[in-house]
Design a protein around this motif. Structure first.
Motif, PDB file in Angstrom:
ATOM      1  N   MET A  45     -59.708  -0.474 -14.328  1.00 38.46           N
ATOM      2  CA  MET A  45     -58.564  -0.914 -15.091  1.00 38.46           C
ATOM      3  C   MET A  45     -58.896  -2.290 -15.682  1.00 38.46           C
ATOM      4  O   MET A  45     -59.353  -3.175 -14.982  1.00 38.46           O
ATOM      5  N   ASN A  46     -58.644  -2.441 -16.972  1.00 35.87           N
ATOM      6  CA  ASN A  46     -58.866  -3.727 -17.636  1.00 35.87           C
ATOM      7  C   ASN A  46     -57.874  -4.763 -17.120  1.00 35.87           C
ATOM      8  O   ASN A  46     -56.783  -4.421 -16.665  1.00 35.87           O
ATOM      9  N   GLN A  47     -58.243  -6.052 -17.235  1.00 38.74           N
ATOM     10  CA  GLN A  47     -57.343  -7.095 -16.754  1.00 38.74           C
ATOM     11  C   GLN A  47     -56.049  -7.111 -17.556  1.00 38.74           C
ATOM     12  O   GLN A  47     -54.983  -7.332 -17.004  1.00 38.74           O
ATOM     13  N   TYR A  48     -56.131  -6.883 -18.845  1.00 34.27           N
ATOM     14  CA  TYR A  48     -54.927  -6.892 -19.676  1.00 34.27           C
ATOM     15  C   TYR A  48     -54.699  -5.514 -20.263  1.00 34.27           C
ATOM     16  O   TYR A  48     -55.576  -4.954 -20.910  1.00 34.27           O
ATOM     17  N   MET A  49     -53.517  -4.973 -20.015  1.00 31.95           N
ATOM     18  CA  MET A  49     -53.147  -3.653 -20.512  1.00 31.95           C
ATOM     19  C   MET A  49     -52.019  -3.829 -21.520  1.00 31.95           C
ATOM     20  O   MET A  49     -51.013  -4.479 -21.235  1.00 31.95           O
ATOM     21  N   ALA A  50     -52.189  -3.265 -22.705  1.00 31.54           N
ATOM     22  CA  ALA A  50     -51.156  -3.356 -23.728  1.00 31.54           C
ATOM     23  C   ALA A  50     -49.919  -2.585 -23.298  1.00 31.54           C
ATOM     24  O   ALA A  50     -50.018  -1.502 -22.727  1.00 31.54           O
ATOM     25  N   LEU A  51     -48.757  -3.171 -23.550  1.00 34.42           N
ATOM     26  CA  LEU A  51     -47.501  -2.472 -23.267  1.00 34.42           C
ATOM     27  C   LEU A  51     -47.347  -1.312 -24.241  1.00 34.42           C
ATOM     28  O   LEU A  51     -47.697  -1.427 -25.419  1.00 34.42           O
ATOM     29  N   THR A  52     -46.819  -0.205 -23.765  1.00 31.05           N
ATOM     30  CA  THR A  52     -46.645   0.951 -24.643  1.00 31.05           C
ATOM     31  C   THR A  52     -45.519   0.738 -25.636  1.00 31.05           C
ATOM     32  O   THR A  52     -45.400   1.489 -26.599  1.00 31.05           O
ATOM     33  N   SER A  53     -44.692  -0.294 -25.432  1.00 30.06           N
ATOM     34  CA  SER A  53     -43.615  -0.575 -26.374  1.00 30.06           C
ATOM     35  C   SER A  53     -44.108  -1.318 -27.618  1.00 30.06           C
ATOM     36  O   SER A  53     -43.336  -1.525 -28.540  1.00 30.06           O
ATOM     37  N   ASN A  54     -45.387  -1.721 -27.652  1.00 28.37           N
ATOM     38  CA  ASN A  54     -45.946  -2.321 -28.869  1.00 28.37           C
ATOM     39  C   ASN A  54     -45.841  -1.309 -29.992  1.00 28.37           C
ATOM     40  O   ASN A  54     -46.207  -0.153 -29.827  1.00 28.37           O
ATOM     41  N   ASP A  55     -45.353  -1.742 -31.125  1.00 29.58           N
ATOM     42  CA  ASP A  55     -45.147  -0.790 -32.219  1.00 29.58           C
ATOM     43  C   ASP A  55     -46.118  -0.986 -33.375  1.00 29.58           C
ATOM     44  O   ASP A  55     -45.836  -0.627 -34.505  1.00 29.58           O
ATOM     45  N   SER A  56     -47.272  -1.556 -33.093  1.00 28.96           N
ATOM     46  CA  SER A  56     -48.279  -1.720 -34.140  1.00 28.96           C
ATOM     47  C   SER A  56     -49.639  -1.292 -33.609  1.00 28.96           C
ATOM     48  O   SER A  56     -49.812  -1.079 -32.414  1.00 28.96           O
ATOM     49  N   THR A  57     -50.585  -1.171 -34.511  1.00 27.93           N
ATOM     50  CA  THR A  57     -51.919  -0.753 -34.103  1.00 27.93           C
ATOM     51  C   THR A  57     -52.668  -1.869 -33.385  1.00 27.93           C
ATOM     52  O   THR A  57     -53.616  -1.604 -32.655  1.00 27.93           O
ATOM     53  N   ILE A  58     -52.242  -3.111 -33.588  1.00 26.91           N
ATOM     54  CA  ILE A  58     -52.839  -4.244 -32.881  1.00 26.91           C
ATOM     55  C   ILE A  58     -51.791  -4.782 -31.914  1.00 26.91           C
ATOM     56  O   ILE A  58     -50.838  -5.440 -32.316  1.00 26.91           O
ATOM     57  N   PRO A  59     -51.931  -4.471 -30.621  1.00 32.57           N
ATOM     58  CA  PRO A  59     -50.906  -4.882 -29.655  1.00 32.57           C
ATOM     59  C   PRO A  59     -50.841  -6.399 -29.504  1.00 32.57           C
ATOM     60  O   PRO A  59     -51.848  -7.096 -29.617  1.00 32.57           O
ATOM     61  N   LEU A 116     -32.945   2.298 -28.906  1.00 36.31           N
ATOM     62  CA  LEU A 116     -34.217   1.572 -28.976  1.00 36.31           C
ATOM     63  C   LEU A 116     -34.146   0.295 -28.143  1.00 36.31           C
ATOM     64  O   LEU A 116     -35.089  -0.041 -27.430  1.00 36.31           O
ATOM     65  N   LEU A 117     -33.014  -0.385 -28.205  1.00 34.60           N
ATOM     66  CA  LEU A 117     -32.813  -1.604 -27.428  1.00 34.60           C
ATOM     67  C   LEU A 117     -32.973  -1.336 -25.934  1.00 34.60           C
ATOM     68  O   LEU A 117     -33.540  -2.149 -25.204  1.00 34.60           O
ATOM     69  N   CYS A 118     -32.507  -0.194 -25.473  1.00 36.09           N
ATOM     70  CA  CYS A 118     -32.636   0.173 -24.057  1.00 36.09           C
ATOM     71  C   CYS A 118     -34.029   0.700 -23.732  1.00 36.09           C
ATOM     72  O   CYS A 118     -34.556   0.454 -22.637  1.00 36.09           O
ATOM     73  N   ALA A 119     -34.631   1.429 -24.660  1.00 35.46           N
ATOM     74  CA  ALA A 119     -35.921   2.070 -24.390  1.00 35.46           C
ATOM     75  C   ALA A 119     -37.056   1.067 -24.227  1.00 35.46           C
ATOM     76  O   ALA A 119     -37.943   1.264 -23.385  1.00 35.46           O
ATOM     77  N   ILE A 120     -37.044  -0.006 -24.995  1.00 32.66           N
ATOM     78  CA  ILE A 120     -38.157  -0.964 -24.951  1.00 32.66           C
ATOM     79  C   ILE A 120     -38.320  -1.586 -23.561  1.00 32.66           C
ATOM     80  O   ILE A 120     -39.410  -1.516 -22.980  1.00 32.66           O
ATOM     81  N   CYS A 144     -41.656   0.632 -16.840  1.00 38.90           N
ATOM     82  CA  CYS A 144     -42.496   1.760 -16.420  1.00 38.90           C
ATOM     83  C   CYS A 144     -43.982   1.404 -16.499  1.00 38.90           C
ATOM     84  O   CYS A 144     -44.767   1.806 -15.630  1.00 38.90           O
ATOM     85  N   ASP A 145     -44.377   0.662 -17.525  1.00 34.20           N
ATOM     86  CA  ASP A 145     -45.771   0.201 -17.617  1.00 34.20           C
ATOM     87  C   ASP A 145     -46.129  -0.663 -16.414  1.00 34.20           C
ATOM     88  O   ASP A 145     -47.206  -0.512 -15.827  1.00 34.20           O
ATOM     89  N   LEU A 146     -45.225  -1.557 -16.043  1.00 37.21           N
ATOM     90  CA  LEU A 146     -45.461  -2.416 -14.880  1.00 37.21           C
ATOM     91  C   LEU A 146     -45.558  -1.589 -13.600  1.00 37.21           C
ATOM     92  O   LEU A 146     -46.444  -1.812 -12.771  1.00 37.21           O
TER      93      LEU A 146
END
Length: 89
Positions: A1-15, A64-68, A74-76
């Motif tokens: 596992m990498n030290q930094y994992m991008a959150l899945t709530s990022n909405d762009s191709t560059i987290p 969307l406000l609740c999902a983020i 969940c990522d955590l």
């Protein structure tokens, strides 16, 4: 596992938002707990309202406000689960 994992709530191709997967487990759990409980409290308050009239756009934005923060929580929890599995294997 990498030290930094991008959150899945990022909405762009560059987290831009990441989880430090090496943070202490209690810190990760507190962060997940805070996000999930915040959304839970908002939804419980909404459920107690007698009548709510909203249009589709407002409901979509509210969802969307609740999902983020739920996704972030969940990522955590995913990081915590992976770390715990690695400890016990």
């Amino acid at each position: 596992m990498n030290q930094y994992m991008a959150l899945t709530s990022n909405d762009s191709t560059i987290p831009a938002l990441f989880v430090d997967t090496t943070a202490p487990l209690d810190v990760l759990l507190d962060a997940a707990n805070y996000r999930i409980r915040a959304v839970t409290q908002v939804l419980e308050n909404l459920a107690l309202r007698a009548e709510i009239s909203s249009d589709t756009v407002v409901l979509s934005d509210f969802s969307l406000l609740c999902a983020i923060p739920l996704r972030d929580g969940c990522d955590l929890l995913d990081v915590i689960g992976r770390r715990m599995a690695a400890q016990y294997s």
